[in-house]
Design a protein around this motif. Structure first.
Motif, PDB file in Angstrom:
ATOM      1  N   UNK A 239       8.415  -4.689 -12.840  1.00  9.78           N
ATOM      2  CA  UNK A 239       7.721  -3.650 -12.078  1.00  9.78           C
ATOM      3  C   UNK A 239       7.393  -4.119 -10.663  1.00  9.78           C
ATOM      4  N   UNK A 240       7.027  -5.395 -10.527  1.00 11.08           N
ATOM      5  CA  UNK A 240       6.705  -5.922  -9.201  1.00 11.08           C
ATOM      6  C   UNK A 240       7.900  -5.926  -8.273  1.00 11.08           C
ATOM      7  N   UNK A 241       9.088  -6.142  -8.823  1.00  8.95           N
ATOM      8  CA  UNK A 241      10.302  -6.110  -8.007  1.00  8.95           C
ATOM      9  C   UNK A 241      10.555  -4.705  -7.480  1.00  8.95           C
ATOM     10  N   UNK A 242      10.334  -3.700  -8.324  1.00 11.03           N
ATOM     11  CA  UNK A 242      10.479  -2.316  -7.879  1.00 11.03           C
ATOM     12  C   UNK A 242       9.441  -1.985  -6.815  1.00 11.03           C
ATOM     13  N   UNK A 243       8.207  -2.416  -7.022  1.00  9.34           N
ATOM     14  CA  UNK A 243       7.139  -2.158  -6.058  1.00  9.34           C
ATOM     15  C   UNK A 243       7.504  -2.746  -4.693  1.00  9.34           C
ATOM     16  N   UNK A 244       7.993  -3.975  -4.702  1.00  7.74           N
ATOM     17  CA  UNK A 244       8.368  -4.636  -3.445  1.00  7.74           C
ATOM     18  C   UNK A 244       9.519  -3.908  -2.759  1.00  7.74           C
ATOM     19  N   UNK A 245      10.500  -3.481  -3.535  1.00  8.78           N
ATOM     20  CA  UNK A 245      11.647  -2.777  -2.959  1.00  8.78           C
ATOM     21  C   UNK A 245      11.212  -1.462  -2.308  1.00  8.78           C
ATOM     22  N   UNK A 246      10.317  -0.737  -2.972  1.00  7.50           N
ATOM     23  CA  UNK A 246       9.809   0.511  -2.398  1.00  7.50           C
ATOM     24  C   UNK A 246       9.077   0.223  -1.087  1.00  7.50           C
TER      25      UNK A 246
ATOM     26  N   UNK B 234      16.296   1.785  -1.962  1.00  4.95           N
ATOM     27  CA  UNK B 234      15.299   1.192  -2.858  1.00  4.95           C
ATOM     28  C   UNK B 234      15.978   0.660  -4.118  1.00  4.95           C
ATOM     29  N   UNK B 235      16.821   1.472  -4.703  1.00  2.00           N
ATOM     30  CA  UNK B 235      17.488   1.045  -5.936  1.00  2.00           C
ATOM     31  C   UNK B 235      18.417  -0.138  -5.684  1.00  2.00           C
TER      32      UNK B 235
ATOM     33  N   UNK C 113      17.916  -3.670  -7.461  1.00  3.24           N
ATOM     34  CA  UNK C 113      18.976  -4.226  -8.303  1.00  3.24           C
ATOM     35  C   UNK C 113      19.301  -5.666  -7.904  1.00  3.24           C
ATOM     36  N   UNK C 114      19.344  -5.908  -6.598  1.00  2.00           N
ATOM     37  CA  UNK C 114      19.642  -7.259  -6.135  1.00  2.00           C
ATOM     38  C   UNK C 114      18.597  -8.257  -6.639  1.00  2.00           C
ATOM     39  N   UNK C 115      17.320  -7.865  -6.540  1.00  2.00           N
ATOM     40  CA  UNK C 115      16.249  -8.756  -7.004  1.00  2.00           C
ATOM     41  C   UNK C 115      16.265  -8.889  -8.515  1.00  2.00           C
ATOM     42  N   UNK C 116      16.489  -7.784  -9.223  1.00  7.59           N
ATOM     43  CA  UNK C 116      16.475  -7.814 -10.679  1.00  7.59           C
ATOM     44  C   UNK C 116      17.622  -8.650 -11.238  1.00  7.59           C
TER      45      UNK C 116
ATOM     46  N   UNK D  95       0.814  -1.211   0.000  1.00  7.56           N
ATOM     47  CA  UNK D  95       0.000   0.000   0.000  1.00  7.56           C
ATOM     48  C   UNK D  95       0.852   1.268   0.000  1.00  7.56           C
ATOM     49  N   UNK D  96       1.839   1.319   0.878  1.00 15.53           N
ATOM     50  CA  UNK D  96       2.701   2.497   0.967  1.00 15.53           C
ATOM     51  C   UNK D  96       3.484   2.690  -0.325  1.00 15.53           C
TER      52      UNK D  96
END
Length: 408
Positions: free
Chosen positions: A366-373, A394-395, A399-402, A181-182
């Motif tokens: 996109x989901x990886x970025x969402x989770x990192x945020x 966040x980045x 990056x680790x997940x990507x 949500x956040x």
């Protein structure tokens, strides 16, 4: 995606209803999805089918369990109700099947604009559009001679006036629960400031920017007018605050706003005072600080063809055109179903489409970025670190997940 959503929102007022059809199935159907009223209606519609067991696990935690539940052999769930956010994780893991043959055989009542096609294959059937937009107490704004906010800066100004007047201590609401949500609230604000999550057409992150800093700072400023426990408030908790009369202005999903005050215990003052407007802009920009969504259903890959067919029949029954004859169902969402006629509750989502709100990106990373945020942003909101440090974290997390997934 933007053209797709705007086109379907523009065309649905011309659709006409057809008669319902009997639903008989011969294999199990098991559904996982979110829990708001429109999806509960879909779940109930699938359960009307006779001949085999139909079960539905509708929960706010659906995104935490749908991948695991569709990864087993056979899959625990035969259908996942998703949005253009959550379908990506299922696509990445190759957990859902193309629906072209089933649409041809059983999809006579489905419209072309409901068919979510990826790489030439139908991978989902959409049944509603959604967006976050302004929900407010018109009686409170009128009492203080405050115009309906069109920008987040105006929302902050209105919040200060409401608090200073002693009407409400914490007049702003928002689904700021730490995690998904956040992160979504950041996405909205970041886009409103002109931010782009990725560099060009690559998977390289791009949130550590001036737009990212401004988005965080605006979110922090808004949180100063929220319940101190805002990091625990999802849509359900935020709506409860509004229903209790504790919130006067908030950014809320159209799917929630439609039935916000249609529950027991809400005072007449809140019921009569509630109103809806389009999404707000921020920072002098013209792009709404919001995102357009579709919601729809998929069918698991790791199930038998017999179960897949039964699931398609049940889910199609759940969104048959005849359900649009019921006023209480019609107002639950901006339905992408034959026979839907817009209600007053739909004006916020229609305003979002008219304002060319950015659709949530259906990108594999996109989901990886969402989770990192969602994982990293809470420390900033609690004053534990700077905006630049948070954006850098966040980045790094992304990056680790990507890299692990092979996107970088």
């Amino acid at each position: 995606m933007k053209l797709f959503l705007i086109k379907i929102l523009s065309s649905i007022i011309f659709l006409t209803s057809t008669s319902a059809f009997a639903c008989s199935i011969s294999a199990r159907v098991s559904i996982v999805g979110n829990e708001f009223p429109a999806i509960q209606t879909v779940g109930s519609g699938a359960k009307e089918c006779k001949g085999a067991k139909v079960s539905a696990n509708l929960t706010a935690d659906h995104q935490k369990i749908n991948v695991a539940g569709m990864s087993s052999e056979p899959a625990e769930y035969t259908s996942a109700i998703v949005a253009n956010t959550s379908i990506v994780a299922l696509l990445n893991e190759d957990l859902i099947r193309p629906l072209d043959s089933l649409v041809k055989k059983h999809g006579k009542d489905l419209k072309k604009n409901q068919l979510i096609t990826i790489d030439g294959k139908i991978m989902a059937v959409a049944f509603m559009a959604n967006a976050q937009h302004l929900v407010y107490r018109k009686d409170i704004l009128k009492k203080l001679n405050i115009d309906v906010p069109k920008t987040y800066e105006e929302m902050l100004s209105a919040a200060k006036k409401i608090r200073d007047a002693g009407l409400l201590k914490n007049p702003v609401g928002g689904a700021y629960k730490a995690g998904w949500n956040l992160a979504q609230e950041f996405n909205n604000m970041f886009i409103g400031y002109g931010g782009s999550h990725f560099k060009g057409n690559t998977a390289e992150p791009n949130v550590n920017s001036e737009s990212g800093v401004k988005a965080l700072e605006m979110m922090k400023a808004l949180s100063g007018y929220m319940n101190p426990d805002f990091l625990t408030h999802d849509s359900n908790a935020t709506n409860a605050e509004f229903r209790a009369g504790n919130v006067a202005i908030m950014n809320m999903w159209g799917s929630r706003a439609a039935t916000l005050v249609d529950v027991d215990g809400v005072s007449d003052e809140v019921k009569n005072g509630m109103d809806i407007a389009g999404p707000m802009t921020v920072g002098g920009g013209k792009t709404p600080a919001s995102t357009l969504f579709w919601d729809g259903w998929t069918i698991a890959k790791k199930i038998s063809d017999k179960e897949a067919e039964a699931t398609f029949i049940a889910m199609t029954n759940a969104i048959r055109p005849s359900i649009m004859d019921k006023d209480d169902i019609r107002k639950q969402a901006v339905w992408l179903i034959d026979g839907y006629k817009p209600t007053e509750a739909a004006k916020g989502v229609f305003a979002a489409a008219k304002m060319s709100t950015t659709p949530y990106p259906m990108l594999p990373y996109a989901g990886l970025m969402h989770s990192a945020i969602g994982k990293e942003i809470s420390d900033f909101m609690q004053g534990k670190e700077s905006a630049k440090k948070t954006l850098s974290d966040i980045e790094d997390a992304y990056r680790a997940s990507a890299k692990e997934k092979g996107f970088l």
